[in-house]
Design a protein around this motif. Structure first.
Motif, short mmCIF file in Angstrom:
data_model
loop_
_atom_site.label_atom_id
_atom_site.label_comp_id
_atom_site.label_asym_id
_atom_site.label_seq_id
_atom_site.Cartn_x
_atom_site.Cartn_y
_atom_site.Cartn_z
N PRO A 1 0.79 -1.23 0.00
CA PRO A 1 0.00 0.00 0.00
C PRO A 1 0.83 1.29 0.00
CG PRO A 1 -0.22 -1.15 2.09
CD PRO A 1 0.55 -2.04 1.18
N GLU A 2 2.04 1.25 0.49
CA GLU A 2 2.87 2.46 0.54
C GLU A 2 3.35 2.88 -0.85
OE1 GLU A 2 5.99 2.08 3.37
OE2 GLU A 2 4.61 1.70 5.02
N ARG A 3 3.53 1.92 -1.76
CA ARG A 3 4.02 2.24 -3.10
C ARG A 3 2.94 2.18 -4.18
NH1 ARG A 3 9.00 -1.60 -3.86
NH2 ARG A 3 8.35 -1.21 -5.98
N SER A 4 1.75 1.73 -3.82
CA SER A 4 0.68 1.55 -4.78
C SER A 4 -0.09 2.84 -5.03
CB SER A 4 -0.29 0.48 -4.27
OG SER A 4 -1.46 0.45 -5.06
N ASP B 1 -7.56 5.18 -0.76
CA ASP B 1 -7.23 5.44 0.64
C ASP B 1 -7.10 4.16 1.46
OD1 ASP B 1 -6.53 7.15 2.70
OD2 ASP B 1 -8.59 7.28 3.43
N VAL B 2 -6.24 3.24 0.98
CA VAL B 2 -5.99 1.97 1.66
C VAL B 2 -4.60 2.02 2.28
CG1 VAL B 2 -5.52 -0.47 1.23
CG2 VAL B 2 -7.53 0.58 0.26
N LYS B 3 -4.53 1.60 3.56
CA LYS B 3 -3.25 1.61 4.27
C LYS B 3 -2.77 0.22 4.65
CE LYS B 3 -3.52 6.27 5.24
NZ LYS B 3 -4.13 6.70 4.05
#
Length: 61
Positions: free
Chosen positions: A39-42, A49-51
């Motif tokens: 999720p950090e690079r997507s 807004d997905v973590k």
């Protein structure tokens, strides 16, 4: 029983309560699926807004 989706965060679940947001407001009427691995690079994760890495529904009714 098919998979349920949290109406709050759109996470596809196999339980009756969402471990991400804690909601029990679930729906079995959903369509489209996206799997977020990083999720950090997507860019898609940022747009929806997905973590947390997991499976998410694109549309929940």
């Amino acid at each position: 029983m098919g998979e349920q989706v949290c109406r709050e965060c759109h996470r596809i679940l196999s339980s009756q309560t969402c471990p991400i947001c804690g909601s029990s407001n679930l729906s079995s009427d959903w369509s489209g699926m996206v799997v977020i691995i990083d999720p950090e690079r997507s860019e898609i994760a940022k747009k929806i807004d997905v973590k947390v890495a997991d499976k998410y529904a694109l549309k929940v009714r």
